[in-house]
Design a protein around this motif. Structure first.
Motif, PDB file in Angstrom:
ATOM      1  N   GLY A 160       3.267   3.175  -4.518  1.00 22.66           N
ATOM      2  CA  GLY A 160       3.259   3.928  -5.776  1.00 22.66           C
ATOM      3  C   GLY A 160       2.799   3.170  -7.006  1.00 22.66           C
ATOM      4  O   GLY A 160       3.145   3.530  -8.122  1.00 22.66           O
ATOM      5  N   LYS A 161       1.961   2.145  -6.828  1.00 17.97           N
ATOM      6  CA  LYS A 161       1.464   1.355  -7.972  1.00 17.97           C
ATOM      7  C   LYS A 161       0.654   2.223  -8.932  1.00 17.97           C
ATOM      8  O   LYS A 161       0.901   2.235 -10.139  1.00 17.97           O
ATOM      9  N   VAL A 208       0.833  -1.204   0.000  1.00 18.22           N
ATOM     10  CA  VAL A 208       0.000   0.000   0.000  1.00 18.22           C
ATOM     11  C   VAL A 208       0.867   1.252   0.000  1.00 18.22           C
ATOM     12  O   VAL A 208       1.840   1.332   0.770  1.00 18.22           O
ATOM     13  N   ALA A 238       8.049   7.478  -9.762  1.00 14.13           N
ATOM     14  CA  ALA A 238       6.790   7.558 -10.507  1.00 14.13           C
ATOM     15  C   ALA A 238       6.321   9.008 -10.542  1.00 14.13           C
ATOM     16  O   ALA A 238       5.797   9.482 -11.542  1.00 14.13           O
ATOM     17  N   LYS A 250      10.238   6.048  -5.661  1.00 18.11           N
ATOM     18  CA  LYS A 250      10.396   7.215  -4.770  1.00 18.11           C
ATOM     19  C   LYS A 250      11.857   7.560  -4.519  1.00 18.11           C
ATOM     20  O   LYS A 250      12.209   8.031  -3.434  1.00 18.11           O
TER      21      LYS A 250
HETATM   22  P1  GTP Z   1      -2.576   1.839  -2.910  1.00 17.36           P
HETATM   23  O1  GTP Z   1      -3.371   1.817  -4.170  1.00 17.36           O
HETATM   24  O2  GTP Z   1      -3.275   2.518  -1.775  1.00 17.36           O
HETATM   25  O3  GTP Z   1      -2.029   0.512  -2.499  1.00 17.36           O
HETATM   26  O4  GTP Z   1      -1.287   2.784  -3.155  1.00 17.36           O
HETATM   27  P2  GTP Z   1      -0.371   2.819  -4.423  1.00 17.36           P
HETATM   28  O5  GTP Z   1       0.684   1.787  -4.309  1.00 17.36           O
HETATM   29  O6  GTP Z   1      -1.173   2.847  -5.654  1.00 17.36           O
HETATM   30  O7  GTP Z   1       0.370   4.217  -4.230  1.00 17.36           O
HETATM   31  P3  GTP Z   1       0.036   5.597  -4.923  1.00 17.36           P
HETATM   32  O8  GTP Z   1       0.487   5.580  -6.325  1.00 17.36           O
HETATM   33  O9  GTP Z   1      -1.345   5.976  -4.636  1.00 17.36           O
HETATM   34  O10 GTP Z   1       1.071   6.511  -4.153  1.00 17.36           O
HETATM   35  C1  GTP Z   1       0.987   6.704  -2.751  1.00 17.36           C
HETATM   36  C2  GTP Z   1       1.623   8.039  -2.392  1.00 17.36           C
HETATM   37  O11 GTP Z   1       2.991   8.034  -2.723  1.00 17.36           O
HETATM   38  C3  GTP Z   1       0.994   9.203  -3.137  1.00 17.36           C
HETATM   39  O12 GTP Z   1       0.910  10.289  -2.275  1.00 17.36           O
HETATM   40  C4  GTP Z   1       1.981   9.467  -4.246  1.00 17.36           C
HETATM   41  O13 GTP Z   1       2.000  10.812  -4.650  1.00 17.36           O
HETATM   42  C5  GTP Z   1       3.299   9.105  -3.588  1.00 17.36           C
HETATM   43  N1  GTP Z   1       4.297   8.683  -4.558  1.00 17.36           N
HETATM   44  C6  GTP Z   1       4.159   7.710  -5.489  1.00 17.36           C
HETATM   45  N2  GTP Z   1       5.271   7.598  -6.221  1.00 17.36           N
HETATM   46  C7  GTP Z   1       6.129   8.538  -5.741  1.00 17.36           C
HETATM   47  C8  GTP Z   1       7.466   8.923  -6.082  1.00 17.36           C
HETATM   48  O14 GTP Z   1       8.088   8.403  -6.993  1.00 17.36           O
HETATM   49  N3  GTP Z   1       8.008   9.913  -5.349  1.00 17.36           N
HETATM   50  C9  GTP Z   1       7.362  10.533  -4.332  1.00 17.36           C
HETATM   51  N4  GTP Z   1       7.980  11.486  -3.682  1.00 17.36           N
HETATM   52  N5  GTP Z   1       6.115  10.201  -4.003  1.00 17.36           N
HETATM   53  C10 GTP Z   1       5.507   9.211  -4.678  1.00 17.36           C
END
Ligand code: GTP
Ligand code: MG
Length: 369
Positions: free
Chosen positions: A90-91, A87, A223, A187
């Motif tokens: 950043g998927k 979770v 991402a 990230k």
């Molecule tokens: P779920 O669907 O809830 O499991 O999360 P997810 O894995 O899809 O993550 P999501 O892409 O929603 O990113 C979660 C948080 O991390 C968000 O606030 C994004 O903006 C942040 N985020 C994602 N990728 C990056 C990155 O490469 N750098 C930074 N600084 N933040 C990131």
């Protein structure tokens, strides 16, 4: 539900018709030689005569699903990729980054809908299909039904958080399905990012980077800042190339339900991934315990298709009721066959769901005594 004649049944059991009629008489059923038997009676009399009969449609599931592929007819197909990870690692951001940097300008046709799966055309010209939905539960459900949905897993691991419970779960899923894992260490734009530490942690779970002598491709990305997304895609294509993924496009389609819903306007809508064959408008489908006829096919931009080749995800209209994610679909020749197979599966599913209750009430009785 009358299918088999007394004569047919006797021939199947290699018994004299007269003996079968006599047996039926002894069971209180008077019949003539060409009379069609009720299925239950047929099974019962067969069992009385020492045969274990079961109801198999002429269009039996085996016949429908396990057509043997002629290796000469196989053609290259594009890879199907699932993005997994803990979770918030950043998927979704990665999917967005891939999509926005690879959707050709002309393809933007108004509002892009979420359809659970989509294809991108990469810089090098190959398509990659991404499955958006499979949360781990859907993935597990698909696997438990023996459905291999993905060719490659991209495992997203946050460079600040490291390996977390769902990271490990994803690794285990991929291992069990024997699917190669490409790691996206995400990230890396953040100050606390430590990609080397992530590699160290991952090696404890059997994922060893190539430059450490292991088998796993690991790419550091952001991402959010859109860093190294292209290299990641390139690696996916490279991996896919080595896998020599193939399917036969010149046959009736088979595949899997990625997601399905009841749309208030359009009715039942399913996102299907074609895995083999070519899906066409007008095709009769059996999908899990439901059925239908392909009335329309479109991608997430609402672009219409008349045909969908292997590895293409399509939103399909014309299904009777929404199937389940992970259900298999097959194309059959007639609408009535589709209905018949769906009906028989529904009955089987119902019988299976009733069994445990039966069992429970028996336990209750014995407990009561
Ligand atoms: P779920 O669907 O809830 O499991 O999360 P997810 O894995 O899809 O993550 P999501 O892409 O929603 O990113 C979660 C948080 O991390 C968000 O606030 C994004 O903006 C942040 N985020 C994602 N990728 C990056 C990155 O490469 N750098 C930074 N600084 N933040 C990131
Ligand atoms: Mg998400």
């Amino acid at each position: 539900n009358e299918l088999v004649t007394v004569k047919d049944l006797s021939e199947k059991m290699k018994l004299k018709v007269g003996d079968v009629i006599k047996k039926l008489m002894s069971m209180g059923t008077l019949v003539t030689i060409n009379q069609r038997l009720d299925t239950d009676i047929a099974i019962l009399v067969a069992s009385e005569l020492g045969y274990d009969a079961k109801l198999v449609s002429i269009y039996s599931e085996e016949k429908v699903e396990n057509k043997i592929e002629d290796p000469a007819k196989l053609k290259p197909r594009s890879p199907v990729v699932t993005i997994m990870g803990h979770v918030d690692h950043g998927k979704t951001s990665l999917l967005d980054a891939i999509r926005s940097s690879n959707v050709a300008g002309g393809e933007h046709g108004g509002i892009t809908q979420h359809i659970g799966a989509y294809r991108v055309l990469t810089q090098t010209g190959g398509y990659v299909t991404f499955l958006d939905t499979p949360g781990h539960e859907a993935f597990t459900a698909m696997r438990s039904r023996g459905a291999q949905v993905t060719d490659v897993v991209i495992l997203v691991v946050s460079a600040t958080d490291g390996v977390m419970p769902q990271t490990i779960e994803a690794i285990n899923h991929a291992k069990a399905a024997n699917v190669p894992v490409i790691v996206a260490v995400n990230k890396i734009d953040l100050p606390g990012a430590d990609p080397q530490k992530i590699r160290q942690e991952l090696s404890n779970y059997g994922l060893v980077p190539e430059d450490w002598g292991g088998e796993n491709i690991m790419i550091d990305i952001s991402a959010k800042k859109r860093l190294h997304i292209d290299s990641l895609l390139e690696m996916v294509l490279l991996k896919a190339e080595m896998m020599e993924l193939k399917a036969n496009p010149d046959r009736s389609a088979e595949g899997i339900v990625v997601e399905a819903k009841l749309d208030p306007r359009k009715g039942p809508v399913a996102t299907l991934l074609v895995q083999t064959g070519t899906l066409k408008i007008g095709d009769n489908l059996v999908i899990g315990t439901t059925y239908g006829k392909v009335r329309a096919m479109s991608d997430e931009h609402g672009k219409r298709f008349t045909e969908a080749v292997p590895s293409t995800p399509v939103e399909v209209l014309g299904i009777n009721e929404p199937p389940q994610a992970g259900d298999k679909f097959v194309v059959v020749s007639h609408e009535s066959h589709a209905r018949e197979i769906a009906q028989s599966r529904k009955e089987k599913a119902k019988a299976a769901s009733l069994k445990p209750r039966h069992h429970l009430s028996l336990l209750d009785i014995s407990a009561g005594n």
